[in-house]
Design a protein around this motif. Structure first.
Motif, PDB file in Angstrom:
ATOM      1  N   ARG A 686       0.821  -1.207   0.000  1.00 30.83           N
ATOM      2  CA  ARG A 686       0.000   0.000   0.000  1.00 30.83           C
ATOM      3  C   ARG A 686       0.853   1.255   0.000  1.00 30.83           C
ATOM      4  NH1 ARG A 686      -3.178  -3.433   3.354  1.00 30.83           N
ATOM      5  NH2 ARG A 686      -2.091  -2.697   5.239  1.00 30.83           N
ATOM      6  N   GLU A 704      -7.005   8.427 -11.618  1.00 31.98           N
ATOM      7  CA  GLU A 704      -8.420   8.170 -11.437  1.00 31.98           C
ATOM      8  C   GLU A 704      -8.913   8.817 -10.129  1.00 31.98           C
ATOM      9  OE1 GLU A 704      -8.861   6.324 -14.996  1.00 31.98           O
ATOM     10  OE2 GLU A 704     -10.434   6.763 -13.531  1.00 31.98           O
ATOM     11  N   THR A 705     -10.200   9.188 -10.154  1.00 33.21           N
ATOM     12  CA  THR A 705     -10.784   9.808  -8.949  1.00 33.21           C
ATOM     13  C   THR A 705     -10.724   8.862  -7.763  1.00 33.21           C
ATOM     14  OG1 THR A 705     -12.260  11.105 -10.348  1.00 33.21           O
ATOM     15  CG2 THR A 705     -12.851  10.898  -8.010  1.00 33.21           C
ATOM     16  N   ALA A 706     -10.992   7.588  -7.999  1.00 37.35           N
ATOM     17  CA  ALA A 706     -10.947   6.614  -6.897  1.00 37.35           C
ATOM     18  C   ALA A 706      -9.550   6.523  -6.306  1.00 37.35           C
ATOM     19  CB  ALA A 706     -11.411   5.248  -7.401  1.00 37.35           C
ATOM     20  N   ASP A 707      -8.507   6.571  -7.201  1.00 39.84           N
ATOM     21  CA  ASP A 707      -7.125   6.525  -6.699  1.00 39.84           C
ATOM     22  C   ASP A 707      -6.801   7.765  -5.885  1.00 39.84           C
ATOM     23  OD1 ASP A 707      -6.751   4.079  -7.886  1.00 39.84           O
ATOM     24  OD2 ASP A 707      -5.846   4.917  -9.729  1.00 39.84           O
ATOM     25  N   LEU A 709      -8.917   9.677  -4.173  1.00 46.16           N
ATOM     26  CA  LEU A 709      -9.583   9.597  -2.875  1.00 46.16           C
ATOM     27  C   LEU A 709      -8.874   8.620  -1.953  1.00 46.16           C
ATOM     28  CD1 LEU A 709     -13.316   9.613  -4.035  1.00 46.16           C
ATOM     29  CD2 LEU A 709     -12.056  11.469  -2.931  1.00 46.16           C
ATOM     30  N   TRP A 710      -8.434   7.472  -2.519  1.00 43.49           N
ATOM     31  CA  TRP A 710      -7.708   6.495  -1.688  1.00 43.49           C
ATOM     32  C   TRP A 710      -6.399   7.078  -1.162  1.00 43.49           C
ATOM     33  CZ3 TRP A 710      -2.826   4.451  -2.159  1.00 43.49           C
ATOM     34  CH2 TRP A 710      -2.537   3.391  -1.279  1.00 43.49           C
ATOM     35  N   TYR A 714      -5.323   7.549   2.720  1.00 41.04           N
ATOM     36  CA  TYR A 714      -4.188   6.755   3.202  1.00 41.04           C
ATOM     37  C   TYR A 714      -3.111   7.637   3.820  1.00 41.04           C
ATOM     38  CZ  TYR A 714      -0.308   3.451   3.178  1.00 41.04           C
ATOM     39  OH  TYR A 714       0.738   2.663   3.555  1.00 41.04           O
TER      40      TYR A 714
END
Length: 735
Positions: A686, A704-707, A709-710, A714
């Motif tokens: 991670r 990407e938006t998901a990346d 946000l992650w 994190y």
């Protein structure tokens, strides 16, 4: 010279300020804390045991007397007496007095060289400096310990100060400027002290080591202090011994405030305000005054009075005060009249009468900064000026007054005969027979008129040879004086010093109910409980008292008695409680705020969680281990084991479907002998993903938006911070 002495040897020496018996010397040593001064006491060698004490433990007077017996006087007796007679010497610390005496000893040695060598003063001083530097001057070791080096300029400066009567300037108190300004008291603008008190308040059982570690965590290994002149310096965190001394001192000075925070019940029981209803060598004006008292040789309608006279030795001026009886209050009122008229004297000399040696008289003189000297008993010649003026006053004014009774027994016999003759004539009015007409107030008026209009304007034989004086009278001498005079600006302050004190000594301890005076309770909410105070009563209102520090140098506030003042006791107690609570809240507000910010786990986390810097960059490899088990451990582990599921019997249709699914899965899987080592994401994976995403963003790529946000979630978590710290220390090896 023997430096180590037993208690018996000290007792045999009969030194000033020390007991003369072995038992009392041991008791004195225990009270003085000699056994707590490491390096200055040791077990006695030989039969019997016991302890030996170093010479440095003896009081300064005793130490000087002991040294004087074994070697010639380093300082001439007359010089030493003159130095001790200076007003500034009364407040001088022992070490400062020794430094002064060391310089006086060097001056005495220089004077001996000048007298014996018969050289010019400059050459004799150069020879003194050379001999002192070479160690050839016969001076005691303590002189060289106090003055390691000597220069010609210093020698001249010391001589000038001694010649001007300023020997106190030769004293060196090296700790005066630092007293109360330690690092822990002033560092970080006082926040170190506040935080340390907060730690004690939050957990009173912390050791000095614990407090020091907490201070290190809060402020670091260095502290910022402001020196004199506004210089800002960075100093190391003090050692543990300094922290121990500071904690011991703070726990004593802040005892009430800390008790209010740490133990409210104890504070309520011990400190909280309770609710009960409760001549030839005299060279200047006012340098020396002499005071004496005498019964007045005249009767008044309210009885016979005494007169107190004060004379300024330099000018021969006189002030007279009439009193009904000899008492300390009369001494104070005489001093008040003289001080308001002349200014404040440097020294007052009296005999050993009880009115002069009373605590009230001693306290008044000390409060005014006046030195008090006593003449030896039965030696009126030791204060000749006041003795002479008393006789002049009685002979010059007494015969002029109604009610005069004579100066001697023969004079009184004549008056008594007149009294008896009056009685034979049938006149029983003794007052008329003695011509008694004056009151005490009338007598005071005549005494003032005599001192101001007659005595001070008559030529005085003692002033005839005064150089530069044209009018040889007390008034002329005082008028011709051009020096400065010390005067009191606020007469009310002087009057308050003359006010009566509570009880015999005026000392009281503030308790839960305030202070007790003559079985009445006086509320003093503005003073912390368990504080010793010096109490003066208001002469105009006995329900009011004024509180001072024990030395009288600080006004603490007033205390009121509701019963005497006629105030509602319940209302007075309520107001006193509110004032006391406000005082406690003010004293503890900042410490309470710091204490609330300290969590219960901070102590263990801070003390036990500190990792040595050298070990923080070392990663330990896992050690080989073998599984250890016993039948008992196995049996105990069965308690927590998951129960075994019973075998499931499938129906025929279900069994056929399961076989078909397993066949499909087996046929579609590629034939390979590679088995994945990690079947789930690890913290390293991670963290690697976060680094890759951060690198792409750094190159300007769109992710990407998901990346995104992650990545944001994190990086805000504890795993990223810990992995980032390892990566910063070990690089790729950490992954």
């Amino acid at each position: 010279m023997k430096l180590w002495l037993t208690a018996a040897e000290i007792a045999e020496l009969s030194l000033p300020g020390l007991p003369a018996t072995k038992r009392n010397v041991n008791a004195f040593a225990e009270v003085s804390g000699w056994n707590r001064r490491d390096g200055l006491w040791r077990p006695r060698k030989g039969v019997g045991g016991g302890l030996e004490y170093h010479l440095d433990l003896l009081p300064p007077d005793a130490r000087r007397a002991y040294v004087a017996r074994l070697m010639p006087d380093a300082v001439p007796e007359a010089v030493a007496e003159a130095a001790d007679a200076e007003p500034a010497a009364t407040h001088m610390r022992d070490d400062a007095a020794e430094a002064r005496d060391a310089r006086l000893a060097i001056l005495a040695a220089a004077e001996r060289i000048y007298t014996s060598a018969k050289l010019p003063r400059e050459n004799a001083d150069l020879l003194t400096v050379a001999d002192y530097t070479a160690g050839r001057l016969a001076l005691p070791p303590w002189v060289r310990a106090k003055v390691p080096t000597l220069t010609l300029r210093s020698l001249k400066r010391w001589r000038a100060a001694a010649r001007d009567g300023r020997t106190a300037a030769l004293a060196v108190d090296r700790g005066a400027a630092r007293r109360g300004l330690g690092v822990l008291d002033t560092a970080e603008d006082g926040q170190v002290r506040v935080y340390a008190l907060a730690l004690i308040a939050r957990q009173p059982h912390l050791s000095a080591d614990h407090v020091r570690e907490m201070l290190r965590t809060r402020f670091g290994d260095t502290l910022t202090v402001i020196r004199s002149g506004g210089e800002v310096k960075t100093v190391p965190l003090p050692p543990i011994r300094t922290v121990q001394d500071a904690l011991r001192r703070w726990k004593d000075t802040e005892k009430v405030a800390l008790t209010a925070i740490t133990n409210p019940d104890a504070y309520k029981s011990r400190f909280k305000l309770a609710g009960n209803n409760t001549a030839s060598n005299v060279t200047r004006l006012n340098e020396v005054w002499q005071i004496d008292a005498s019964p007045m040789d005249a009767l008044c309608v309210d009885g016979r009075h005494s007169v107190y006279l004060a004379i300024d030795v330099w000018s021969r001026r006189v002030v007279v005060y009439v009193s009904k009886t000899p008492r300390a209050e009369a001494v104070g009122l005489l001093l008040r009249r003289a001080i308001l008229a002349w200014g404040v004297p440097e020294t007052v000399k009296t005999d050993n009468g009880s009115d002069f040696t009373a605590k009230a008289s001693q306290r008044l003189l000390a409060s005014l900064g006046i030195e008090h000297t006593l003449s030896p008993a039965f030696t009126p010649e030791d204060k000749p000026f006041v003795e002479r003026v008393v006789g002049t006053f009685q002979r010059d004014l007494g015969p002029l007054l109604p009610g005069f009774i004579g100066h001697s027994v023969a004079d009184r016999k004549v008056i008594e005969a007149r009294r008896a003759f009056s009685a034979r004539l049938g006149d029983q009015d003794n007052a008329k027979a003695f011509c008694v007409e004056l009151t005490g107030m009338d007598l005071q008026g005549y005494c003032d008129a005599w001192a101001e209009n007659r005595y001070q304007h008559r030529p005085h034989a003692g002033l005839r040879d005064r150089p530069g004086l044209r009018i040889h009278t007390p008034y002329g001498a005082a008028s011709a004086y051009t020096g400065s005079i010390r005067r009191i600006g606020d007469v009310r302050a002087l009057d308050l010093l003359l006010a009566p004190v509570a009880g015999k000594d005026g000392v009281r301890t503030v308790g839960k109910q305030g202070i007790t005076i003559e079985r009445s309770f006086y509320h003093a909410p503005q003073v912390m409980p368990d504080t010793q105070v010096f109490v003066r009563m208001d002469p105009a209102d006995m329900g009011r008292a004024y509180l001072f520090a024990l030395d009288g140098g600080e006004y603490l506030g007033e205390a009121l008695c509701p019963e005497i003042l006629g105030i509602d006791p319940a209302e007075a107690v309520a107001l006193a409680k509110a004032a006391r609570k406000a005082l406690i809240d003010e004293r503890t507000a900042e410490v309470r705020r710091e204490a609330k910010a300290i969590k219960p786990r901070d102590f263990a986390d801070t003390i036990l969680g500190r990792v040595p810097p050298a070990a923080s960059k070392v990663v330990a490899f896992p050690r080989p281990s073998d599984a250890h088990s016993t039948p008992q451990l196995t049996a105990a582990g069965d308690v927590f084991a998951e129960p075994k599921a019973a075998p499931t019997v499938l129906q025929a249709a279900d069994a056929a479907l399961q076989a078909e699914i397993e066949a499909d899965l087996g046929g579609s899987a590629p034939a390979t002998n590679v088995q994945p080592l990690r079947r789930v994401d690890t913290p390293q994976f991670r963290f690697r993903r976060a680094l890759d995403l951060r690198e792409r963003l750094g190159r300007g790529e769109v992710i990407e938006t998901a990346d995104a946000l992650w990545l944001g979630g994190y990086e805000a978590g504890p795993e990223f911070k810990s992995q980032n710290a390892l990566y910063a220390d070990f690089g790729e090896a950490a992954l």
